[in-house]
Design a protein around this motif. Structure first.
Motif, PDB file in Angstrom:
ATOM      1  N   GLU A  65     -79.284 -57.877 -47.264  1.00  0.00           N
ATOM      2  CA  GLU A  65     -79.044 -59.142 -48.134  1.00  0.00           C
ATOM      3  C   GLU A  65     -77.692 -59.473 -48.679  1.00  0.00           C
ATOM      4  OE1 GLU A  65     -78.252 -61.295 -51.669  1.00  0.00           O
ATOM      5  OE2 GLU A  65     -77.978 -59.245 -51.840  1.00  0.00           O
ATOM      6  N   GLU A  66     -76.685 -58.340 -48.642  1.00  0.00           N
ATOM      7  CA  GLU A  66     -75.485 -58.780 -49.229  1.00  0.00           C
ATOM      8  C   GLU A  66     -74.710 -59.437 -47.838  1.00  0.00           C
ATOM      9  OE1 GLU A  66     -71.339 -56.032 -50.497  1.00  0.00           O
ATOM     10  OE2 GLU A  66     -73.298 -55.378 -50.913  1.00  0.00           O
ATOM     11  N   TYR A  67     -74.933 -58.964 -46.584  1.00  0.00           N
ATOM     12  CA  TYR A  67     -74.393 -59.404 -45.542  1.00  0.00           C
ATOM     13  C   TYR A  67     -74.920 -60.603 -44.747  1.00  0.00           C
ATOM     14  CZ  TYR A  67     -71.167 -55.475 -46.132  1.00  0.00           C
ATOM     15  OH  TYR A  67     -70.182 -54.769 -46.772  1.00  0.00           O
ATOM     16  N   LEU A  68     -76.323 -60.601 -44.965  1.00  0.00           N
ATOM     17  CA  LEU A  68     -76.914 -61.632 -44.135  1.00  0.00           C
ATOM     18  C   LEU A  68     -77.810 -62.591 -44.987  1.00  0.00           C
ATOM     19  CD1 LEU A  68     -78.300 -59.430 -41.216  1.00  0.00           C
ATOM     20  CD2 LEU A  68     -76.289 -60.939 -41.108  1.00  0.00           C
ATOM     21  N   GLY A  69     -78.086 -62.198 -46.175  1.00  0.00           N
ATOM     22  CA  GLY A  69     -78.906 -63.036 -46.914  1.00  0.00           C
ATOM     23  C   GLY A  69     -80.417 -62.661 -47.426  1.00  0.00           C
ATOM     24  N   PHE A  70     -81.280 -63.263 -47.940  1.00  0.00           N
ATOM     25  CA  PHE A  70     -82.543 -62.897 -48.505  1.00  0.00           C
ATOM     26  C   PHE A  70     -83.556 -62.828 -47.370  1.00  0.00           C
ATOM     27  CE2 PHE A  70     -80.997 -64.823 -52.398  1.00  0.00           C
ATOM     28  CZ  PHE A  70     -80.947 -63.554 -53.125  1.00  0.00           C
ATOM     29  N   GLN A  71     -83.685 -63.954 -46.638  1.00  0.00           N
ATOM     30  CA  GLN A  71     -84.851 -64.046 -45.528  1.00  0.00           C
ATOM     31  C   GLN A  71     -84.716 -63.005 -44.424  1.00  0.00           C
ATOM     32  OE1 GLN A  71     -84.179 -68.322 -44.780  1.00  0.00           O
ATOM     33  NE2 GLN A  71     -86.371 -68.391 -45.542  1.00  0.00           N
ATOM     34  N   PHE A  96     -86.561 -59.596 -44.505  1.00  0.00           N
ATOM     35  CA  PHE A  96     -88.077 -59.850 -44.339  1.00  0.00           C
ATOM     36  C   PHE A  96     -88.148 -59.745 -42.678  1.00  0.00           C
ATOM     37  CE2 PHE A  96     -87.686 -61.526 -48.561  1.00  0.00           C
ATOM     38  CZ  PHE A  96     -88.291 -60.472 -49.291  1.00  0.00           C
ATOM     39  N   PHE A  97     -87.182 -60.862 -42.084  1.00  0.00           N
ATOM     40  CA  PHE A  97     -87.350 -61.086 -40.727  1.00  0.00           C
ATOM     41  C   PHE A  97     -87.118 -59.640 -39.925  1.00  0.00           C
ATOM     42  CE2 PHE A  97     -86.287 -65.598 -41.728  1.00  0.00           C
ATOM     43  CZ  PHE A  97     -87.553 -65.838 -42.191  1.00  0.00           C
ATOM     44  N   ILE A  98     -85.906 -59.085 -40.238  1.00  0.00           N
ATOM     45  CA  ILE A  98     -85.781 -57.810 -39.470  1.00  0.00           C
ATOM     46  C   ILE A  98     -86.824 -56.677 -39.650  1.00  0.00           C
ATOM     47  CG2 ILE A  98     -83.810 -55.856 -39.033  1.00  0.00           C
ATOM     48  CD1 ILE A  98     -81.875 -58.039 -40.075  1.00  0.00           C
ATOM     49  N   THR A  99     -87.332 -56.498 -40.568  1.00  0.00           N
ATOM     50  CA  THR A  99     -88.208 -55.507 -40.944  1.00  0.00           C
ATOM     51  C   THR A  99     -89.474 -55.837 -40.060  1.00  0.00           C
ATOM     52  OG1 THR A  99     -87.309 -55.183 -43.305  1.00  0.00           O
ATOM     53  CG2 THR A  99     -89.605 -54.128 -42.513  1.00  0.00           C
ATOM     54  N   ALA A 138     -96.334 -56.569 -39.587  1.00  0.00           N
ATOM     55  CA  ALA A 138     -95.115 -57.155 -39.187  1.00  0.00           C
ATOM     56  C   ALA A 138     -95.210 -58.636 -39.409  1.00  0.00           C
ATOM     57  CB  ALA A 138     -95.224 -56.986 -37.708  1.00  0.00           C
ATOM     58  N   LEU A 139     -96.393 -59.321 -39.403  1.00  0.00           N
ATOM     59  CA  LEU A 139     -96.842 -60.641 -39.832  1.00  0.00           C
ATOM     60  C   LEU A 139     -96.547 -60.857 -41.285  1.00  0.00           C
ATOM     61  CD1 LEU A 139     -99.718 -61.017 -37.511  1.00  0.00           C
ATOM     62  CD2 LEU A 139     -97.580 -62.044 -37.140  1.00  0.00           C
ATOM     63  N   ILE A 140     -97.159 -60.182 -42.033  1.00  0.00           N
ATOM     64  CA  ILE A 140     -97.031 -60.324 -43.519  1.00  0.00           C
ATOM     65  C   ILE A 140     -95.687 -60.200 -44.111  1.00  0.00           C
ATOM     66  CG2 ILE A 140     -97.812 -59.324 -45.841  1.00  0.00           C
ATOM     67  CD1 ILE A 140    -100.520 -58.741 -44.505  1.00  0.00           C
ATOM     68  N   ILE A 141     -94.940 -59.241 -43.598  1.00  0.00           N
ATOM     69  CA  ILE A 141     -93.635 -59.090 -44.203  1.00  0.00           C
ATOM     70  C   ILE A 141     -92.711 -60.147 -43.458  1.00  0.00           C
ATOM     71  CG2 ILE A 141     -91.739 -57.587 -44.022  1.00  0.00           C
ATOM     72  CD1 ILE A 141     -93.419 -55.187 -44.139  1.00  0.00           C
ATOM     73  N   GLY A 142     -93.064 -60.388 -42.435  1.00  0.00           N
ATOM     74  CA  GLY A 142     -92.095 -61.727 -41.483  1.00  0.00           C
ATOM     75  C   GLY A 142     -92.417 -62.876 -42.412  1.00  0.00           C
ATOM     76  N   CYS A 143     -93.488 -63.130 -42.825  1.00  0.00           N
ATOM     77  CA  CYS A 143     -93.985 -64.595 -43.904  1.00  0.00           C
ATOM     78  C   CYS A 143     -93.372 -64.463 -45.201  1.00  0.00           C
ATOM     79  CB  CYS A 143     -95.518 -64.481 -43.817  1.00  0.00           C
ATOM     80  SG  CYS A 143     -96.506 -65.037 -42.346  1.00  0.00           S
ATOM     81  N   MET A 144     -92.867 -63.265 -45.683  1.00  0.00           N
ATOM     82  CA  MET A 144     -92.322 -63.058 -46.985  1.00  0.00           C
ATOM     83  C   MET A 144     -91.054 -64.089 -47.053  1.00  0.00           C
ATOM     84  SD  MET A 144     -93.053 -59.288 -48.125  1.00  0.00           S
ATOM     85  CE  MET A 144     -94.802 -58.616 -48.328  1.00  0.00           C
ATOM     86  N   GLY A 145     -90.374 -64.049 -45.875  1.00  0.00           N
ATOM     87  CA  GLY A 145     -89.327 -64.587 -45.724  1.00  0.00           C
ATOM     88  C   GLY A 145     -89.346 -66.239 -45.878  1.00  0.00           C
ATOM     89  N   PHE A 146     -90.603 -66.732 -45.459  1.00  0.00           N
ATOM     90  CA  PHE A 146     -90.996 -68.205 -46.034  1.00  0.00           C
ATOM     91  C   PHE A 146     -91.514 -68.637 -47.363  1.00  0.00           C
ATOM     92  CE2 PHE A 146     -91.087 -67.291 -41.135  1.00  0.00           C
ATOM     93  CZ  PHE A 146     -89.917 -68.245 -40.842  1.00  0.00           C
ATOM     94  N   ALA A 147     -91.539 -67.531 -48.099  1.00  0.00           N
ATOM     95  CA  ALA A 147     -92.548 -67.678 -49.443  1.00  0.00           C
ATOM     96  C   ALA A 147     -91.818 -68.843 -50.104  1.00  0.00           C
ATOM     97  CB  ALA A 147     -92.497 -66.366 -50.318  1.00  0.00           C
ATOM     98  N   PRO A 148     -92.688 -69.888 -50.544  1.00  0.00           N
ATOM     99  CA  PRO A 148     -92.148 -71.150 -51.179  1.00  0.00           C
ATOM    100  C   PRO A 148     -91.919 -70.683 -52.733  1.00  0.00           C
ATOM    101  CG  PRO A 148     -94.463 -71.358 -50.903  1.00  0.00           C
ATOM    102  CD  PRO A 148     -94.169 -70.217 -50.093  1.00  0.00           C
ATOM    103  N   GLY A 158     -98.836 -62.657 -53.635  1.00  0.00           N
ATOM    104  CA  GLY A 158    -100.047 -62.620 -52.729  1.00  0.00           C
ATOM    105  C   GLY A 158     -99.861 -61.892 -51.563  1.00  0.00           C
ATOM    106  N   LEU A 159     -98.524 -62.045 -50.721  1.00  0.00           N
ATOM    107  CA  LEU A 159     -98.233 -61.408 -49.602  1.00  0.00           C
ATOM    108  C   LEU A 159     -98.041 -60.060 -49.858  1.00  0.00           C
ATOM    109  CD1 LEU A 159     -95.801 -63.947 -48.006  1.00  0.00           C
ATOM    110  CD2 LEU A 159     -98.057 -63.300 -47.060  1.00  0.00           C
ATOM    111  N   ARG A 160     -97.431 -59.706 -50.883  1.00  0.00           N
ATOM    112  CA  ARG A 160     -97.558 -58.338 -51.570  1.00  0.00           C
ATOM    113  C   ARG A 160     -98.829 -57.647 -51.561  1.00  0.00           C
ATOM    114  NH1 ARG A 160     -93.016 -55.042 -50.821  1.00  0.00           N
ATOM    115  NH2 ARG A 160     -93.368 -54.005 -52.822  1.00  0.00           N
ATOM    116  N   LEU A 161     -99.608 -58.298 -51.846  1.00  0.00           N
ATOM    117  CA  LEU A 161    -101.102 -57.657 -52.120  1.00  0.00           C
ATOM    118  C   LEU A 161    -101.400 -57.616 -50.983  1.00  0.00           C
ATOM    119  CD1 LEU A 161    -103.568 -58.832 -54.922  1.00  0.00           C
ATOM    120  CD2 LEU A 161    -104.157 -58.659 -52.336  1.00  0.00           C
ATOM    121  N   LEU A 162    -101.460 -58.353 -50.037  1.00  0.00           N
ATOM    122  CA  LEU A 162    -101.905 -58.444 -48.553  1.00  0.00           C
ATOM    123  C   LEU A 162    -101.319 -57.414 -47.988  1.00  0.00           C
ATOM    124  CD1 LEU A 162    -102.273 -62.209 -47.308  1.00  0.00           C
ATOM    125  CD2 LEU A 162    -103.872 -60.500 -47.792  1.00  0.00           C
ATOM    126  N   GLN A 163    -100.112 -57.138 -47.946  1.00  0.00           N
ATOM    127  CA  GLN A 163     -99.423 -55.945 -47.566  1.00  0.00           C
ATOM    128  C   GLN A 163     -99.892 -54.641 -47.919  1.00  0.00           C
ATOM    129  OE1 GLN A 163     -95.379 -55.686 -48.239  1.00  0.00           O
ATOM    130  NE2 GLN A 163     -94.934 -53.726 -47.428  1.00  0.00           N
TER     131      GLN A 163
END
Length: 402
Positions: A158-164, A167-170, A87-97, A104-109
């Motif tokens: 992604e189509e209706y709400l965007g990229f971030q 990750f946040f919903i998941t 939950a924490l790692i996938i949520g953080c993917m939405g903030f990836a700079p 790195g986050l996908r590796l941690l996942q």
């Protein structure tokens, strides 16, 4: 509601969401990498492959480790650890700079995995034998359906709400799974204060090694064939699409890939219940043969809807494999080793997902798209012959002996 049914419901929800979490990035990954500042087409393709595949490779390494630990400390703690971590790692993917943080986050996942392993071991050890096939069949629909429906769900969000929000919903759904597990899942587990065994030592203690190897390879071939279409489905659907339908290639490709997951949800509990009655080894053999045959006409379809229909039929057949394999694993494995062995099974599945994507792309590139289906069919039918001699005949002889 009986405890095993409540555990099953919570674990099914969590495995469905975890499956989505593993696969929902697939259709948005190239676009998200471009959004993060990478604009060269070849770099996007290369980084997309790394970001998608690394989760499954690392999961294959860590899954037996977490399964081994689950046998020592209990399966519920592992479910809580994995659900909160994802939950924490996938949520953080939405903030990836940038793309490197995303990788790195996908590796941690992949490293924090173990959710499906722990859930499967929990249901296998906490459910009575007469309901085991049904329970494992129902549970298997969560992981497979989540993995197969993940790409189309991710694409729609992604189509209706965007990229971030992808990750946040998941991440939010996995957090709900964590809370539900903490509140409602019950496990009767007695911790054994023994010196921890190595994974190698655990393997040496497995009583039916040859049967276990056949089942692991069968699970690998199953996922290999199921995911071999992933890298070529959009190209194939584009080739099959004409006229006004060309504007809906993405949706049709998503439906073609996800049709197997929808069929799995319908069929797996019923085939799991059937395996309780007639024997899981019989369901595995018939399902392998049926799946191998259904792959062949997919190479000759004339429009996307024929492909979608055949993929749905494939899902109905394959639905009998996962729960029956798990039932057989439970049957031949002592409870004290269940988590570790299911960890090996999940590793085989993760390698199959990665291998299927690689196989499909390479076969399509060198031989043509149609040959992806021929190769997948051949692998399943060869596997069926192996299962007949190494599993089916052996278990039938044991049944006749009784």
């Amino acid at each position: 509601m009986p405890i095993w049914k409540r555990n099953l419901f919570v674990c099914w929800f969590g495995m469905f969401v975890a499956g989505i979490g593993m696969s929902q990035i697939a259709p948005v990954l190239p676009l998200y990498i471009q959004h993060l500042g990478v604009h060269n087409a070849s770099s996007i393709a290369k980084l997309s492959g790394i970001a998608f595949g690394i989760t499954y490779i690392i999961s294959a390494i860590f899954s037996p480790i977490w399964g081994h630990i689950a046998d020592k400390v209990g399966r519920k703690p592992m479910i809580l650890r994995a659900s909160l971590g994802m939950a924490l790692i996938i949520g953080c993917m939405g903030f990836a700079p940038n793309v490197y943080v995303l990788i790195g986050l996908r590796l941690l996942q992949g490293a924090i995995t173990g959710y499906s392993t722990a859930c499967t071991a929990l249901i296998a050890t906490q459910t009575d034998k007469e309901h085991a096939g049904y329970a494992l069949g129902t549970l298997s629909t969560g992981s497979i359906a989540g993995s197969l429906l993940g790409p189309i769900i991710g694409g729609l969000i992604e189509e209706y709400l965007g990229f971030q929000p992808v990750f946040f919903i998941t991440g939010a759904l996995l957090l709900i799974a964590f809370i539900m597990t903490a509140l409602f899942v019950e496990e009767s587990f007695v911790r054994q204060d023994k010196k921890a065994k190595s994974i190698k030592k655990t393997w040496e203690e497995i009583p039916e090694k040859s049967l276990t190897i056949v089942l692991l390879v069968t699970f690998f071939i199953l996922t290999l064939g199921l995911y071999s279409i992933e890298p070529i489905v959009t190209v194939y659907v584009t080739h099959l699409t004409q006229g006004t339908a060309a504007a809906h290639v993405a949706i049709l490709a998503g439906l073609a890939f996800s049709a197997s997951g929808l069929a799995n949800i319908i069929s797996a509990p019923r085939l799991g219940r059937l395996s309780d009655k007639i024997g899981a080894h019989k369901v595995v053999l018939v399902a392998l043969i049926a799946a191998g045959i259904i792959y062949i006409p997919q190479a000759f379809v004339k429009n996307p809807w024929q492909l979608i229909g055949l993929r749905f039929l494939l899902g109905l057949a394959i639905a009998g494999l996962n729960p029956s394999i798990n039932t057989l694993v439970k049957k031949i494995t002592p409870d004290s080793l269940t988590g570790a062995v299911f960890g090996f099974t999940m590793s085989a599945g993760y390698l199959g997902v990665f291998g299927g994507a690689v196989l499909g792309g390479q076969v399509a590139a060198y031989l043509g798209i149609q040959y992806v289906f021929f190769v997948s069919s051949a692998l399943l039918l060869i596997n069926a012959i192996w299962v007949y001699f190494k599993v089916y005949k052996k278990l039938c002889l044991k049944e006749n002996a009784y």
